[in-house]
Design a protein around this motif. Structure first.
Motif, PDB file in Angstrom:
ATOM      1  N   ASP A 270     -15.543 -32.505  78.955  1.00  0.00           N
ATOM      2  CA  ASP A 270     -15.691 -33.917  79.320  1.00  0.00           C
ATOM      3  C   ASP A 270     -15.650 -34.078  80.836  1.00  0.00           C
ATOM      4  OD1 ASP A 270     -15.894 -34.608  76.676  1.00  0.00           O
ATOM      5  OD2 ASP A 270     -13.835 -35.324  76.482  1.00  0.00           O
ATOM      6  N   ALA A 271     -14.684 -33.415  81.454  1.00  0.00           N
ATOM      7  CA  ALA A 271     -14.594 -33.469  82.916  1.00  0.00           C
ATOM      8  C   ALA A 271     -15.788 -32.762  83.555  1.00  0.00           C
ATOM      9  CB  ALA A 271     -13.283 -32.824  83.380  1.00  0.00           C
ATOM     10  N   LEU A 272     -16.225 -31.678  82.931  1.00  0.00           N
ATOM     11  CA  LEU A 272     -17.386 -30.950  83.446  1.00  0.00           C
ATOM     12  C   LEU A 272     -18.603 -31.861  83.529  1.00  0.00           C
ATOM     13  CD1 LEU A 272     -18.976 -28.221  84.040  1.00  0.00           C
ATOM     14  CD2 LEU A 272     -19.484 -28.266  81.600  1.00  0.00           C
ATOM     15  N   MET A 273     -18.875 -32.589  82.467  1.00  0.00           N
ATOM     16  CA  MET A 273     -20.090 -33.394  82.437  1.00  0.00           C
ATOM     17  C   MET A 273     -20.054 -34.532  83.442  1.00  0.00           C
ATOM     18  SD  MET A 273     -21.715 -31.505  80.563  1.00  0.00           S
ATOM     19  CE  MET A 273     -23.226 -32.442  80.851  1.00  0.00           C
ATOM     20  N   VAL A 274     -18.881 -35.019  83.783  1.00  0.00           N
ATOM     21  CA  VAL A 274     -18.767 -36.029  84.835  1.00  0.00           C
ATOM     22  C   VAL A 274     -19.224 -35.428  86.162  1.00  0.00           C
ATOM     23  CG1 VAL A 274     -17.156 -37.420  86.200  1.00  0.00           C
ATOM     24  CG2 VAL A 274     -16.938 -37.333  83.700  1.00  0.00           C
ATOM     25  N   ARG A 275     -18.793 -34.214  86.443  1.00  0.00           N
ATOM     26  CA  ARG A 275     -19.177 -33.545  87.690  1.00  0.00           C
ATOM     27  C   ARG A 275     -20.659 -33.191  87.703  1.00  0.00           C
ATOM     28  NH1 ARG A 275     -14.085 -29.429  88.858  1.00  0.00           N
ATOM     29  NH2 ARG A 275     -12.474 -31.051  88.930  1.00  0.00           N
ATOM     30  N   VAL A 276     -21.133 -32.710  86.565  1.00  0.00           N
ATOM     31  CA  VAL A 276     -22.552 -32.356  86.481  1.00  0.00           C
ATOM     32  C   VAL A 276     -23.413 -33.591  86.697  1.00  0.00           C
ATOM     33  CG1 VAL A 276     -24.364 -31.605  84.895  1.00  0.00           C
ATOM     34  CG2 VAL A 276     -22.248 -30.302  85.060  1.00  0.00           C
ATOM     35  N   GLU A 277     -23.022 -34.703  86.103  1.00  0.00           N
ATOM     36  CA  GLU A 277     -23.806 -35.937  86.262  1.00  0.00           C
ATOM     37  C   GLU A 277     -23.830 -36.377  87.726  1.00  0.00           C
ATOM     38  OE1 GLU A 277     -26.549 -38.366  85.178  1.00  0.00           O
ATOM     39  OE2 GLU A 277     -25.588 -37.036  83.714  1.00  0.00           O
ATOM     40  N   ALA A 278     -22.716 -36.191  88.418  1.00  0.00           N
ATOM     41  CA  ALA A 278     -22.675 -36.532  89.841  1.00  0.00           C
ATOM     42  C   ALA A 278     -23.639 -35.652  90.635  1.00  0.00           C
ATOM     43  CB  ALA A 278     -21.251 -36.388  90.375  1.00  0.00           C
ATOM     44  N   LEU A 279     -23.720 -34.371  90.290  1.00  0.00           N
ATOM     45  CA  LEU A 279     -24.643 -33.472  90.975  1.00  0.00           C
ATOM     46  C   LEU A 279     -26.093 -33.821  90.657  1.00  0.00           C
ATOM     47  CD1 LEU A 279     -22.784 -30.058  90.561  1.00  0.00           C
ATOM     48  CD2 LEU A 279     -23.188 -31.293  92.701  1.00  0.00           C
ATOM     49  N   VAL A 280     -26.362 -34.215  89.415  1.00  0.00           N
ATOM     50  CA  VAL A 280     -27.724 -34.622  89.040  1.00  0.00           C
ATOM     51  C   VAL A 280     -28.124 -35.878  89.816  1.00  0.00           C
ATOM     52  CG1 VAL A 280     -29.144 -35.511  87.157  1.00  0.00           C
ATOM     53  CG2 VAL A 280     -27.690 -33.512  86.794  1.00  0.00           C
ATOM     54  N   GLU A 281     -27.211 -36.818  89.933  1.00  0.00           N
ATOM     55  CA  GLU A 281     -27.501 -38.033  90.704  1.00  0.00           C
ATOM     56  C   GLU A 281     -27.753 -37.694  92.171  1.00  0.00           C
ATOM     57  OE1 GLU A 281     -24.306 -40.753  90.116  1.00  0.00           O
ATOM     58  OE2 GLU A 281     -24.757 -41.078  87.983  1.00  0.00           O
ATOM     59  N   GLU A 282     -26.984 -36.752  92.697  1.00  0.00           N
ATOM     60  CA  GLU A 282     -27.181 -36.332  94.080  1.00  0.00           C
ATOM     61  C   GLU A 282     -28.510 -35.588  94.224  1.00  0.00           C
ATOM     62  OE1 GLU A 282     -25.871 -35.941  98.188  1.00  0.00           O
ATOM     63  OE2 GLU A 282     -25.774 -37.377  96.549  1.00  0.00           O
ATOM     64  N   ARG A 283     -28.889 -34.801  93.235  1.00  0.00           N
ATOM     65  CA  ARG A 283     -30.204 -34.129  93.256  1.00  0.00           C
ATOM     66  C   ARG A 283     -31.320 -35.167  93.323  1.00  0.00           C
ATOM     67  NH1 ARG A 283     -31.454 -31.204  87.812  1.00  0.00           N
ATOM     68  NH2 ARG A 283     -32.007 -33.327  87.177  1.00  0.00           N
ATOM     69  N   THR A 284     -31.189 -36.227  92.547  1.00  0.00           N
ATOM     70  CA  THR A 284     -32.192 -37.295  92.553  1.00  0.00           C
ATOM     71  C   THR A 284     -32.287 -37.942  93.921  1.00  0.00           C
ATOM     72  OG1 THR A 284     -31.801 -37.715  90.201  1.00  0.00           O
ATOM     73  CG2 THR A 284     -32.855 -39.481  91.470  1.00  0.00           C
ATOM     74  N   ARG A 285     -31.132 -38.190  94.528  1.00  0.00           N
ATOM     75  CA  ARG A 285     -31.123 -38.804  95.866  1.00  0.00           C
ATOM     76  C   ARG A 285     -31.789 -37.908  96.891  1.00  0.00           C
ATOM     77  NH1 ARG A 285     -28.169 -39.057 100.766  1.00  0.00           N
ATOM     78  NH2 ARG A 285     -26.904 -37.241 100.213  1.00  0.00           N
ATOM     79  N   VAL A 286     -31.442 -36.619  96.878  1.00  0.00           N
ATOM     80  CA  VAL A 286     -32.004 -35.675  97.844  1.00  0.00           C
ATOM     81  C   VAL A 286     -33.512 -35.547  97.654  1.00  0.00           C
ATOM     82  CG1 VAL A 286     -32.056 -33.234  98.502  1.00  0.00           C
ATOM     83  CG2 VAL A 286     -29.860 -34.388  98.183  1.00  0.00           C
ATOM     84  N   ALA A 287     -33.956 -35.423  96.400  1.00  0.00           N
ATOM     85  CA  ALA A 287     -35.387 -35.272  96.126  1.00  0.00           C
ATOM     86  C   ALA A 287     -36.160 -36.511  96.568  1.00  0.00           C
ATOM     87  CB  ALA A 287     -35.605 -35.003  94.643  1.00  0.00           C
ATOM     88  N   ALA A 288     -35.592 -37.704  96.319  1.00  0.00           N
ATOM     89  CA  ALA A 288     -36.264 -38.939  96.727  1.00  0.00           C
ATOM     90  C   ALA A 288     -36.372 -39.028  98.243  1.00  0.00           C
ATOM     91  CB  ALA A 288     -35.511 -40.150  96.166  1.00  0.00           C
TER      92      ALA A 288
END
Length: 359
Positions: A270-288
């Motif tokens: 559960d804690a892992l997926m919170v961190r992973v989601e934060a990294l995915v959101e950051e990936r989206t920001r960087v790519a944009a």
């Protein structure tokens, strides 16, 4: 002393043609390391405590069967425990796969560029690497890979999503490919970055393997789970392949610390997926942000982005290092940049913007 003795032991001549694996360059004390696809977060809750407890018994050999972790993985993925094999990271399991399937005269197919270790461990096994160029869109050319199969083909690596480009293969094209591969050729679906996938058209390799005896899935605790320094990965494969993996693995290769930390990590998902989601959101920001600067990007489904820079690759990597971030260059091809701490990502974006303006 004879002339032969003075020369020292005779080593395998093929070693002369095998490059040494190049890890991501370490960062200095005042810079950010975006070169190794590591998780920037501290260990998950309970993981450090499990490792510290395990350290109290490192005068003893670990459980060579990795029983507790194997049982945990079998329950987690709904597979027989006999289908689980572990090793020192997914690359350690991959090398065991090669030792189990390929040798001199045999061929191993993989996309290129893909994971840097594939050609290295293939040559170490004595087999011949058969790299197949990526498409113009940085994806696996599955038709060309099928055309590359010969009577000597023993194993095919499919990195999904691909490292270093981040592009993932959709279900229909992967299943069409697998249906066309001869039944006696092992297909290894390497899913080191599975947790970062958000494209619903990309299949879970475990679902694909279930009714295909010649499919093996690789996973690792090094990326999303943040256990890169402990070296533990695993394969899910039908029993003949999994048994062969256990035979070719280095005895006691997975330490007690790694085993206990991996079990604790699975129990903290559960804690892992919170961190992973934060990294995915950051990936989206960087790519944009990169797209807004004018860079052409493939759709990365991993925890990194890829810039195809050609002959400018090393100049860009040097500019990043001067600015305070270390990226992973592939000379003459491009750079892979891990999604790390926000501050490090911002430095990379500013460097990319300045570099592009000078082109």
């Amino acid at each position: 002393m004879s002339g032969t003795a003075a020369q020292g032991p005779r080593l395998r001549p093929t070693l002369d043609s095998i490059p040494t694996y190049k890890p991501g360059k370490p960062a200095s004390a005042d810079s950010y390391k975006l070169s190794s696809n590591e998780n920037p977060y501290e260990p998950l809750p309970g993981v450090l405590e499990a490792a510290i407890t395990a350290a109290g018994s490192f005068n003893r050999y670990p459980d060579m069967a990795v029983s507790e972790l194997s049982a945990e993985l079998a329950a987690r993925f709904g597979v027989p425990v006999e289908h689980i094999a572990t090793g020192t990271g997914s690359v350690g399991v991959a090398q065991s796969l090669l030792l189990a399937t390929a040798g001199p005269g045999d061929e191993v197919i993989f996309a290129w560029r893909s994971f840097e270790a594939y050609p290295i461990i293939t040559r170490i096994a004595g087999a011949t690497p058969v790299p197949v160029p990526l498409t113009a869109g940085e994806a696996h050319d599955l038709d060309a890979m099928l055309a590359a199969i010969t009577e000597r083909t023993r194993l095919i690596f499919v990195c999904n999503p691909n490292n270093p480009t981040g592009v993932a293969i959709h279900r229909a094209e992967l299943e069409r490919f697998l249906d066309a591969v001869p039944a006696d050729v092992l297909v290894v679906v390497d899913e080191a970055y599975r947790e970062f996938l958000r494209d619903e058209q990309v299949p879970d390799g475990v679902d694909v393997y279930r009714d295909r005896p010649n499919v093996c899935v690789l996973r690792t605790f090094s990326k999303a789970y943040g256990l890169a320094g402990l070296r533990v990965g695993f394969a899910i494969a039908h029993e003949p392949v999994a048994t062969a993996l256990r035979k070719t693995a280095v005895p006691f290769g997975v330490s007690r610390l790694a085993q206990d930390a991996a079990v604790a990590s699975l129990r903290a998902e559960d804690a892992l997926m919170v961190r992973v989601e934060a990294l995915v959101e950051e990936r989206t920001r960087v790519a944009a942000a990169l797209a807004a600067q004018g860079w052409e990007l493939a759709d990365s489904q991993a925890n990194f982005v890829w810039l195809r820079l050609g002959e400018l690759t090393m100049d860009f990597a040097a500019a990043c290092e001067r600015a305070g971030v270390v990226v992973r260059p592939f000379p003459g091809e491009g750079v892979r940049v891990t999604i790390g701490e926000v501050a490090g990502n911002d430095i990379f974006l500013a460097t990319a913007e300045s570099f592009r303006k000078e082109l």
